[in-house]
Every structure is written in structure tokens, then in C-alpha cells.
Design a protein around this motif. Structure first.
Motif, PDB file in Angstrom:
ATOM      1  N   THR A   1     -50.415 -20.537  40.772  1.00  0.00           N
ATOM      2  CA  THR A   1     -50.158 -21.165  39.620  1.00  0.00           C
ATOM      3  C   THR A   1     -50.773 -20.366  38.352  1.00  0.00           C
ATOM      4  O   THR A   1     -50.230 -19.380  37.986  1.00  0.00           O
ATOM      5  N   ILE A   2     -51.943 -20.955  37.929  1.00  0.00           N
ATOM      6  CA  ILE A   2     -52.230 -20.209  36.439  1.00  0.00           C
ATOM      7  C   ILE A   2     -52.622 -18.787  36.608  1.00  0.00           C
ATOM      8  O   ILE A   2     -52.357 -18.120  35.593  1.00  0.00           O
TER       9      ILE A   2
ATOM     10  N   ASP B   1     -51.266 -16.497  38.835  1.00  0.00           N
ATOM     11  CA  ASP B   1     -50.130 -16.037  39.658  1.00  0.00           C
ATOM     12  C   ASP B   1     -50.081 -14.642  38.710  1.00  0.00           C
ATOM     13  O   ASP B   1     -49.141 -14.480  38.063  1.00  0.00           O
TER      14      ASP B   1
ATOM     15  N   ARG C   1     -46.393 -13.281  38.204  1.00  0.00           N
ATOM     16  CA  ARG C   1     -45.615 -14.148  37.177  1.00  0.00           C
ATOM     17  C   ARG C   1     -45.944 -14.046  35.891  1.00  0.00           C
ATOM     18  O   ARG C   1     -45.148 -14.025  34.913  1.00  0.00           O
ATOM     19  N   HIS C   2     -47.174 -13.772  35.503  1.00  0.00           N
ATOM     20  CA  HIS C   2     -47.906 -14.029  34.360  1.00  0.00           C
ATOM     21  C   HIS C   2     -48.239 -12.876  33.547  1.00  0.00           C
ATOM     22  O   HIS C   2     -48.424 -12.787  32.536  1.00  0.00           O
ATOM     23  N   ARG C   3     -48.720 -11.804  34.440  1.00  0.00           N
ATOM     24  CA  ARG C   3     -49.371 -10.721  33.665  1.00  0.00           C
ATOM     25  C   ARG C   3     -48.296  -9.781  32.947  1.00  0.00           C
ATOM     26  O   ARG C   3     -47.314  -9.798  33.576  1.00  0.00           O
ATOM     27  N   ARG C   4     -48.607  -9.143  31.845  1.00  0.00           N
ATOM     28  CA  ARG C   4     -47.931  -8.150  31.045  1.00  0.00           C
ATOM     29  C   ARG C   4     -48.509  -6.781  30.668  1.00  0.00           C
ATOM     30  O   ARG C   4     -49.021  -6.906  29.808  1.00  0.00           O
TER      31      ARG C   4
END
Ligand code: ING
Length: 309
Positions: A282-283, A285, A288-291
Motif C-alpha cells: 500500500t503506502i 508500494d 506504484r508510488h516512487r518517481r
């Protein structure tokens, strides 16, 4: 549930005059205590076999080689490996390594239940300085006696999970945990020898040291959804005080077990590796979330580049 009953085995002080044989006996006593509590894994401190010798200045660096291990297991540590194998207990501990090629590292190893060394780590973040510094109330010469670690931050599949190591000052650097987090680490084990006072800022005492220690562990655990096991060598070594703070941190960043005091002692905690799943899915992941397109500075530069005046 993938449970690792983990023992954090703190060592009290090791004096200059203490023999490795005496220290290994203490480590074996702690291992027996951990076995009585059905531990699957026991974690010992950084430089677990000797006093924290980087506090001492040697004009000739080769004179410090007396503190290094040339083979592992060696004649003195073999008994510890045999006891671990008898108990069917995995273990991790730190020591000063002098390789056959003559290289010096602040090393930790990961040993499986059969007594085989499955992983090795060389400390990357060496604090302190490499020349005698008269301005300091005491010396911290890791940069004099050890080379920078050359193995990166690897992780290994063991005990039905993914386990990584770091050492002491490494725990203060977020990159340490993140590089292992990017490999799926579920438990980071580390030892530390931390002076209770700052040699350059005498007003920074034990309370502040303990705050920074726990802050670093809890952040690393939470931000990578991993267990963190941190084990002290503590107490007064030849007049120099090392802080305690042995503790086990869960993947939510909560301290779930802590050893009080500065002597030999062990705490056990059932670490469910599946407790890392929710955070990783989730938070944190990462996929999904890293840039990463915005993170270039982290590996492109070493020091600070401030904006133009
Ligand atoms: N010891 C200390 C540590 O990082 C230190 C050195 C203490 C650096 C406090 C900065 C602040 O815990 C080792 N062995 O790295």
C-alpha cells in the motif's frame, strides 16, 4: 505467517585486556539463553569480538591488526559456530576482517542454521576521521583502520524471508534501508557501538544520542516496511561509555522490544515477516508510488550543491 523468533543479544563492555575466548564464552551463554526461548536467529553487536579499538590511535596502522580476524570461523570463533549448529540457530555478528589480500573491513556475517556463512557485509558509512584529532575528547578512527565497504547493501533469502545487514553508522543514512528495501528486505539486522557522548559537542549527551538512534531505526523500518533488529555493545570500555538501546522495531516503525541496561542480555520477539506485506503493498508500494525521474541528485552528487546567490 512466516515467523522468525529473533533474539537480540546485547554485549556489555569488552575491555582492551579481555580475550576473544572470554567474549566467545559470553556470546555462547547468550545463545544458550536464546535457545531456551526457542529463538530461530540471534543477532550480536558490531565488532562483537573485541573492544571498540577505533577509539585508540596507532601511529603505525599495522599495529591495529591484532584486533582483526584473518579467518572466519577461526580457532576461537569455531566453538560459537558449532554451538549455533547444535542449536539449529541462525546468527549474525560483526567483527574486524583482515582478508587474505590484506584488506581491512568492518564486517558482519549472516550464518544459517547449519553454521554455514551465507552472507557477508562490509560497512559502507565509516564515521569519524583517519588522522589523530586533538580537538576531540576521544578519537573515532574507523576511517583509519577500515576501508569503505565494497559489497553494497545485499540481501539474502534465509529463514523463509529476505534478510539484510548493515552496521552502526549505516543506520543513520536512509539510503542504507532504501537500497535493501528495493530488494524486498523484510528484516534488517545490525549491531552498533555508539559512544554515549559526542566527542565534538559535549553538551550532546545520552538522551539526544538515544533519540537519534531510535529515530533512525524507526524511520528506516517504517519507510521500507521492514523489521529492524539493532543490537548494542554497551557499557564502559576502559573508561569510555557506549550507550545501550538494543531494540526490535516492527515494519510500522514501532519499538516492540527493548533491552534496558548496559550488560550482556537478550530479548526475544516473534517477528512475523508477513507483517511487512501491508506496507509494501500500500503506502510503500515502491513500484506504484516512487518517481525516480526526480531522484537523480541522490546518486549524481555526494555533497550539497546550494542554489545560486
Ligand atoms: N558509532 C557511532 C554511530 O554511528 C556516531 C558514531 C555516533 C556518529 C553518533 C554520529 C553520531 O552510532 C559507529 N561505530 O558508527
Amino acid at each position: 505467517m512466516r515467523m522468525i523468533r529473533t533474539a537480540a543479544a546485547q554485549l556489555g563492555p569488552i575491555q582492551w585486556a579481555d580475550t576473544r575466548q572470554a567474549v566467545v564464552r559470553r556470546m555462547m551463554d547468550l545463545m544458550d539463553e536464546a535457545k531456551a526461548a526457542d529463538a530461530d536467529l540471534i543477532v550480536y553487536p558490531e565488532l562483537a569480538l573485541t573492544t571498540f579499538f577505533p577509539r585508540w590511535y596507532y601511529e603505525n596502522r599495522a599495529d591495529a591488526d591484532e584486533w582483526f580476524e584473518r579467518e572466519m570461523p577461526g580457532p576461537v570463533t569455531r566453538a560459537l559456530f558449532e554451538r549455533a549448529a547444535q542449536h539449529g540457530m541462525a546468527m549474525s555478528f560483526g567483527f574486524a576482517e583482515l582478508t587474505p589480500e590484506g584488506r581491512h573491513f568492518n564486517t558482519s556475517i549472516l550464518v544459517d542454521r547449519s553454521g554455514a556463512i551465507v552472507g557477508k557485509y562490509h560497512k559502507v558509512h565509516l564515521p569519524g576521521h583517519d588522522e589523530y584529532d586533538p580537538a576531540r575528547t576521544f578519537q573515532h578512527l574507523e576511517k583509519r583502520y577500515f576501508e569503505t565497504g565494497d559489497l553494497g547493501f545485499p540481501v539474502w533469502r534465509m529463514l523463509d524471508g529476505i534478510i539484510g545487514m548493515c552496521i552502526c553508522n549505516d543506520r543513520r543514512w536512509p539510503e542504507t534501508y532504501r537500497v535493501m528495501g528495493l530488494q524486498g528486505v523484510e528484516m534488517v539486522v545490525l549491531g552498533f557501538n555508539t559512544p554515549s557522548v559526542n566527542s565534538q559537542k559535549s553538551e550532546e549527551g545520552l538522551a539526544q544520542r538515544m533519540f537519534h538512534h531510535k529515530l533512525s531505526l524507526q524511520a528506516g523500518a517504517y519507510q521500507n516496511s521492514t523489521w529492524v533488529i539493532a543490537v548494542a555493545k554497551a557499557g564502559v570500555e576502559d573508561g569510555h561509555h557506549l550507550m545501550g538501546g538494543t531494540c526490535i522495531v516492527n515494519p510500522d516503525g514501532e519499538i516492540v522490544a527493548e533491552l534496558e541496561g548496559e550488560t550482556d542480555g537478550v530479548i526475544i520477539h516473534p517477528c512475523d515477516l508477513d507483517a511487512t506485506r501491508f506496507g509494501k503493498e500500500t503506502i510503500f508500494d515502491f513500484q506504484r508510488h516512487r518517481r525516480v525521474e526526480h531522484y537523480g541528485r541522490i546518486t549524481a552528487q555526494t555533497g550539497v550543491t546550494p542554489p545560486p546567490d
